[in-house]
Design a protein around this motif. Structure first.
Motif, PDB file in Angstrom:
ATOM      1  N   LYS A 140       2.572 -13.237   6.710  1.00 30.85           N
ATOM      2  CA  LYS A 140       2.495 -12.325   5.577  1.00 30.85           C
ATOM      3  C   LYS A 140       3.338 -11.084   5.878  1.00 30.85           C
ATOM      4  N   LYS A 141       3.950 -10.528   4.797  1.00 29.31           N
ATOM      5  CA  LYS A 141       4.701  -9.286   4.935  1.00 29.31           C
ATOM      6  C   LYS A 141       3.900  -8.161   4.298  1.00 29.31           C
ATOM      7  N   LEU A 142       3.643  -7.120   5.073  1.00 28.77           N
ATOM      8  CA  LEU A 142       2.975  -5.928   4.561  1.00 28.77           C
ATOM      9  C   LEU A 142       4.049  -4.892   4.235  1.00 28.77           C
ATOM     10  N   ALA A 145       0.839  -1.198   0.000  1.00 29.10           N
ATOM     11  CA  ALA A 145       0.000   0.000   0.000  1.00 29.10           C
ATOM     12  C   ALA A 145       0.872   1.245   0.000  1.00 29.10           C
ATOM     13  N   GLU A 146       0.283   2.347  -0.507  1.00 27.34           N
ATOM     14  CA  GLU A 146       0.892   3.665  -0.380  1.00 27.34           C
ATOM     15  C   GLU A 146       0.360   4.325   0.891  1.00 27.34           C
ATOM     16  N   ALA A 152       2.979  -9.795   9.727  1.00 24.77           N
ATOM     17  CA  ALA A 152       1.744 -10.276  10.346  1.00 24.77           C
ATOM     18  C   ALA A 152       1.712 -11.795  10.239  1.00 24.77           C
ATOM     19  N   TRP A 153       1.262 -12.487  11.314  1.00 26.04           N
ATOM     20  CA  TRP A 153       1.234 -13.939  11.259  1.00 26.04           C
ATOM     21  C   TRP A 153       0.042 -14.481  12.048  1.00 26.04           C
ATOM     22  N   GLU A 174      -5.619   0.485   6.576  1.00 30.44           N
ATOM     23  CA  GLU A 174      -6.199  -0.727   7.140  1.00 30.44           C
ATOM     24  C   GLU A 174      -6.114  -1.882   6.153  1.00 30.44           C
ATOM     25  N   PHE A 175      -5.893  -3.094   6.683  1.00 29.84           N
ATOM     26  CA  PHE A 175      -5.857  -4.322   5.900  1.00 29.84           C
ATOM     27  C   PHE A 175      -6.875  -5.295   6.494  1.00 29.84           C
TER      28      PHE A 175
END
Length: 660
Positions: free
Chosen positions: A216-218, A147-148, A204-205, A156-157
């Motif tokens: 996951k890598k954000l 995301a930018e 995040a895991w 938010e995700f």
């Protein structure tokens, strides 16, 4: 099991007896013992495998995979914390042994192992069945993990976990200056960007008590904050002239600007200040045109801004730079010391206006366009003494271009003899001119105040009208000639008076024939010479003429026709109001590039009245002319045209025609 115990006891007894007999061969007996030992080990392995299956089954585990590639053999890998690999054999085939891949006995604890899409069924030899399902993927799902972000702002995700159970949890770890929290009730991960913003990432895991884990890598990039300092309405004012135009851009990321898909603008981006320089061509289309600049992020090509560019059409305008007007007591040229009434014809080269003094003084005056109070007397000591009507040494001045675009001033005298003189200032106006002898072949013809030119100096054609009605004479002037002996052509048309012929620039055999005379009807016609090759014929040839369908001025007279193509249009620049008037008038007519010159002037039913001209201007002096017409001269460059309008005794005006 009882049978195996009995066999084992019997074999032991036989070995004891054989040991007392040294000649006994025990090879067969040893083979049976080895086989029995292997069967016992296989039985033990099967028992351990069975226990592993039962343990996974009791724990509610899952099968990860099953391999049935070897007949009767099943390689099974269990999932998760209980993950291990075991090998089971169908009871009908037994375990591997010395006889080959399949043994002879059926002492497996399992009768069969079968699988379908849901899981694996283990059937024991007593008919009991155990079913263990295949494991389903345990996975943390975030649809758009990149995301930018903007400085200090949240992003938010939304997440989900495949095959989660009650023990499943989701956690995050934020690196750098980023902050992140998990809102389990909303199934969202909220990340706060630092200020100032910078690129970064958050891990995040998801995990559960079965040992299942998914991560996951954000990742984050700074959102382009691009603003244009120049407002869009300013772009609509971009000139139609070729040149550069700067657009200031502020961005906190590297940008690039591809060239628009048009051929009239190019783009250069200065990285240090993000200044976009547009290089535009002339807009000669006659109408505004537009294109769009796309500003892209350099790292990923994403468009972050676009700018509409509107270039106006180039507009032709005419402005009067200055004018010198006579009073009732003095002709206008008295201010620079000239002889009153001697300004006959005019020439211009963008720096000077030239006037040849009509009379015996042998003077040529050069007036600076930028400073009309600055006047120079041009060197003229080599001018011949032969003259006309009592020694008229100088008459018509003209400025012609060399092939390289430089100006050359030429001036003539008046003579009705067999030859006349032309003076060419090849080294500039302060140096001595070259004297060129021109044979005229016949009394009554004279090289004088109505001669015109066609072409450049290196291949110049001169055209002058006879004084006594004997037609026109043309010369082609070699640049190195000190004497021109050939008569090139005569035009048969001559309507009397003092005629002048102004050829069109694209065809010397077509042009305007104008006559001035005090006691006759004044008019102008479009002349059409029937043989175009006028420079190679010495004999007279026919000329047809069509009278212009409008009055060319008070007393019906006009002169000084100039034909130019400029700023995507055709223009005819000339003057009118001649004999015995105080008025000088300038006219500029406009047409399309494809419009014939004669149509622009007003032939074939086109109304070309004075009031419909593209540009008009006039002045009224304090003194009237005697027997002289107006004269108009021009000097054209790529971006402007200088115009000089001279009216004997009445005044001199200088104009600039330009595009913007």
């Amino acid at each position: 099991m009882k049978r195996l115990t009995f066999v084992f006891f019997a074999l032991t007894l036989c070995l004891a007896v054989a040991s007392c007999n040294k000649e006994y061969d025990d090879t067969v007996l040893k083979g049976k013992v080895d086989k029995l030992t292997e069967e016992v080990n296989t039985l033990k392995a099967n028992q351990q495998a069975m226990q592993a299956v039962i343990d996974v089954w009791k724990a509610g585990g899952y099968v990860q995979s099953i391999d049935n590639s070897v007949p009767g053999q099943h390689t099974i890998t269990f999932y998760g914390e209980n993950g291990k690999t075991v090998v089971l054999y169908d009871g009908a085939q037994g375990a591997p042994g010395p006889q080959g891949p399949q043994g002879e006995s059926g002492d497996s604890f399992f009768k069969s192992v079968t699988s379908d899409n849901n899981g694996v069924t283990f059937e024991k030899t007593d008919g009991t069945k155990i079913f263990i399902p295949f494991a389903k993927a345990f996975k943390l799902v975030i649809e758009n993990p990149a995301a930018e972000v903007e400085a200090g702002k949240n992003v938010e995700f939304t997440y989900s976990v495949q095959n989660a159970n009650e023990s499943t949890t989701v956690d995050v770890f934020a690196g750098g200056n980023y902050a992140a929290v998990v809102k389990e009730a909303d199934k969202k991960i909220v990340v706060t960007a630092p200020d100032p913003v910078a690129s970064g990432s958050v891990l995040a895991w998801a995990q559960n008590d079965e040992g299942l884990f998914s991560m996951k890598k954000l990742s984050f990039t700074a959102k382009a904050d691009v603003t244009i300092e120049t407002k869009e309405e300013d772009y609509q004012a971009i000139s139609g002239l070729a040149g550069n135009f700067d657009v200031d851009v502020v961005s906190n990321v590297d940008i690039e600007v591809p060239a628009p898909d048009v051929d009239w603008v190019s783009v250069v981006v200065t990285k240090a200040s993000y200044k976009i320089t547009l290089t535009l061509n002339d807009n000669n289309t006659g109408a505004p045109r537009e294109t769009t600049l796309k500003i892209l992020r350099k790292d990923n090509g994403q468009q972050v801004q676009q700018i509409k560019i509107i270039q106006l059409a180039k507009v032709t305008k005419v402005e009067k730079l200055w004018a010198k007007i006579s009073t009732e007591g003095a002709a206008w040229n008295s201010y620079y010391g000239g002889t009153a009434g001697t300004d006959r014809n005019v020439a211009i080269d963008g720096k000077y206006v030239y006037l040849a003094e009509f009379g015996s003084s042998k003077k040529i005056w050069a007036i600076e366009i930028a400073n009309p109070e600055s006047v120079t007397a041009v060197a003229n000591t080599t001018i011949k003494s032969e003259g006309f009507d009592g020694g008229i040494f100088l008459s018509c001045p003209r400025v012609v271009k060399k092939n390289n675009g430089d100006p050359i001033l030429i001036v003539s005298n008046l003579s009705t003899g067999d030859y006349g003189w032309l003076y060419a200032y090849e080294e500039g106006i302060t140096a001595e001119p070259k004297a060129i002898k021109l044979n005229q072949y016949g009394a009554g013809r004279r090289l004088g105040d109505t001669f015109t030119t066609w072409g450049n100096y290196e291949n110049l054609v001169m055209i002058f009208g006879s004084h006594n009605g004997n037609g026109f004479v043309t010369f082609q002037l070699p640049p190195d000639a000190s004497n021109v002996s050939g008569l090139w052509s005569r035009f048969a048309l001559d309507l009397g008076g003092m005629p002048a012929y102004y050829p069109f620039p694209d065809n010397i055999a077509k042009g305007i024939y104008a006559v001035r005379g005090e006691a006759r009807d004044q008019f102008a016609t479009v002349a059409d010479i029937t043989n175009d090759n006028v420079r190679t014929l010495a004999d007279p040839h026919a000329v047809t003429a069509k009278k212009l369908n409008y009055s060319v001025g008070m007393n019906g007279s006009a002169a000084g026709y100039n034909f130019v193509e400029f700023n995507g249009k055709r223009y005819i620049i000339y003057g009118k109001e001649t004999m015995n008037t105080k008025n000088g008038q300038l006219l500029v007519r406009e047409g399309e590039l494809t419009t014939p010159w004669e149509t622009i002037l007003g032939v074939d039913g086109v109304d070309a009245d004075y009031t419909t001209a593209f540009y008009t201007d006039s002045f009224t002096g304090g003194m009237a002319s005697s027997n002289s017409a107006v004269d108009v001269a021009i000097w054209q460059t790529a971006n402007e045209i200088f115009i000089a309008l001279d009216k004997q005794k009445a005044g001199l005006a200088v104009y600039r025609m330009y595009a913007e």
